[in-house]
Design a protein around this motif. Structure first.
Motif, PDB file in Angstrom:
ATOM      1  N   LEU A   1       0.833  -1.212   0.000  1.00  0.00           N
ATOM      2  CA  LEU A   1       0.000   0.000   0.000  1.00  0.00           C
ATOM      3  C   LEU A   1       0.859   1.250   0.000  1.00  0.00           C
ATOM      4  O   LEU A   1       1.964   1.262   0.531  1.00  0.00           O
ATOM      5  CB  LEU A   1      -0.870   0.046   1.258  1.00  0.00           C
ATOM      6  CG  LEU A   1      -2.063  -0.866   1.347  1.00  0.00           C
ATOM      7  CD1 LEU A   1      -2.695  -0.753   2.729  1.00  0.00           C
ATOM      8  CD2 LEU A   1      -3.078  -0.523   0.290  1.00  0.00           C
TER       9      LEU A   1
ATOM     10  N   GLU B   1      -3.472   5.412  -0.871  1.00  0.00           N
ATOM     11  CA  GLU B   1      -4.383   4.318  -1.229  1.00  0.00           C
ATOM     12  C   GLU B   1      -5.133   3.740  -0.025  1.00  0.00           C
ATOM     13  O   GLU B   1      -5.939   2.819  -0.184  1.00  0.00           O
ATOM     14  CB  GLU B   1      -3.596   3.175  -1.883  1.00  0.00           C
ATOM     15  CG  GLU B   1      -2.910   3.549  -3.168  1.00  0.00           C
ATOM     16  CD  GLU B   1      -2.005   2.443  -3.679  1.00  0.00           C
ATOM     17  OE1 GLU B   1      -1.889   2.350  -4.905  1.00  0.00           O
ATOM     18  OE2 GLU B   1      -1.425   1.690  -2.867  1.00  0.00           O
ATOM     19  N   ILE B   2      -4.882   4.265   1.160  1.00  0.00           N
ATOM     20  CA  ILE B   2      -5.449   3.672   2.373  1.00  0.00           C
ATOM     21  C   ILE B   2      -6.976   3.678   2.351  1.00  0.00           C
ATOM     22  O   ILE B   2      -7.603   2.647   2.578  1.00  0.00           O
ATOM     23  CB  ILE B   2      -4.900   4.383   3.634  1.00  0.00           C
ATOM     24  CG1 ILE B   2      -3.424   4.039   3.809  1.00  0.00           C
ATOM     25  CG2 ILE B   2      -5.708   3.986   4.871  1.00  0.00           C
ATOM     26  CD1 ILE B   2      -2.744   4.780   4.942  1.00  0.00           C
TER      27      ILE B   2
ATOM     28  N   ARG C   1      -9.074   3.963  -0.135  1.00  0.00           N
ATOM     29  CA  ARG C   1      -9.555   3.071  -1.199  1.00  0.00           C
ATOM     30  C   ARG C   1      -9.430   1.621  -0.765  1.00  0.00           C
ATOM     31  O   ARG C   1     -10.313   0.799  -1.021  1.00  0.00           O
ATOM     32  CB  ARG C   1      -8.775   3.311  -2.487  1.00  0.00           C
ATOM     33  CG  ARG C   1      -9.333   2.481  -3.637  1.00  0.00           C
ATOM     34  CD  ARG C   1      -8.588   2.663  -4.923  1.00  0.00           C
ATOM     35  NE  ARG C   1      -8.451   4.071  -5.256  1.00  0.00           N
ATOM     36  CZ  ARG C   1      -7.429   4.578  -5.928  1.00  0.00           C
ATOM     37  NH1 ARG C   1      -6.453   3.788  -6.339  1.00  0.00           N
ATOM     38  NH2 ARG C   1      -7.376   5.850  -6.209  1.00  0.00           N
ATOM     39  N   HIS C   2      -8.325   1.289  -0.087  1.00  0.00           N
ATOM     40  CA  HIS C   2      -8.116  -0.077   0.389  1.00  0.00           C
ATOM     41  C   HIS C   2      -9.176  -0.478   1.418  1.00  0.00           C
ATOM     42  O   HIS C   2      -9.755  -1.561   1.347  1.00  0.00           O
ATOM     43  CB  HIS C   2      -6.708  -0.199   0.995  1.00  0.00           C
ATOM     44  CG  HIS C   2      -6.450  -1.503   1.656  1.00  0.00           C
ATOM     45  ND1 HIS C   2      -6.240  -2.668   0.953  1.00  0.00           N
ATOM     46  CD2 HIS C   2      -6.394  -1.839   2.978  1.00  0.00           C
ATOM     47  CE1 HIS C   2      -6.055  -3.663   1.810  1.00  0.00           C
ATOM     48  NE2 HIS C   2      -6.143  -3.187   3.034  1.00  0.00           N
TER      49      HIS C   2
ATOM     50  N   ARG D   1     -12.602  -0.879  -0.251  1.00  0.00           N
ATOM     51  CA  ARG D   1     -12.515  -1.561  -1.547  1.00  0.00           C
ATOM     52  C   ARG D   1     -13.756  -2.388  -1.879  1.00  0.00           C
ATOM     53  O   ARG D   1     -14.105  -2.545  -3.035  1.00  0.00           O
ATOM     54  CB  ARG D   1     -11.262  -2.416  -1.622  1.00  0.00           C
ATOM     55  CG  ARG D   1     -11.234  -3.596  -0.662  1.00  0.00           C
ATOM     56  CD  ARG D   1      -9.852  -4.249  -0.628  1.00  0.00           C
ATOM     57  NE  ARG D   1      -9.774  -5.263   0.393  1.00  0.00           N
ATOM     58  CZ  ARG D   1      -9.517  -5.041   1.684  1.00  0.00           C
ATOM     59  NH1 ARG D   1      -9.317  -3.804   2.104  1.00  0.00           N
ATOM     60  NH2 ARG D   1      -9.464  -6.025   2.546  1.00  0.00           N
TER      61      ARG D   1
END
Length: 73
Positions: free
Chosen positions: A57, A61-62, A64-65, A68
């Protein structure tokens, strides 16, 4: 021709109250899930860039992760 009524008038009201109850339960579930996701974001944000890289990661992007399963790309 004769008609037989098989449902009482209160049956409609029971459905209404069941719907309200279901709505309240769903709202509480959403609040709890949101809180859980916020905690997960906080935990990931507290990691170093190197730790995030080990997880595959990047800091940007955290969110979005974590979301998800809810987001469409």
């Amino acid at each position: 021709m004769a008609y037989i009524r098989t449902h009482a008038d209160h049956a409609h009201h029971d459905g209404f109250f069941a719907h309200i109850g279901e709505t309240i339960v769903n709202w509480f579930a959403a609040v709890m899930e949101s809180s859980s996701r916020a905690k997960q974001i906080d935990r990931l944000q507290s990691k170093s860039d190197a730790e995030l890289a080990q997880m595959g990661l990047r800091r940007d992007e955290i969110v979005r992760h974590v979301f998800r399963d809810r987001m469409m790309y």
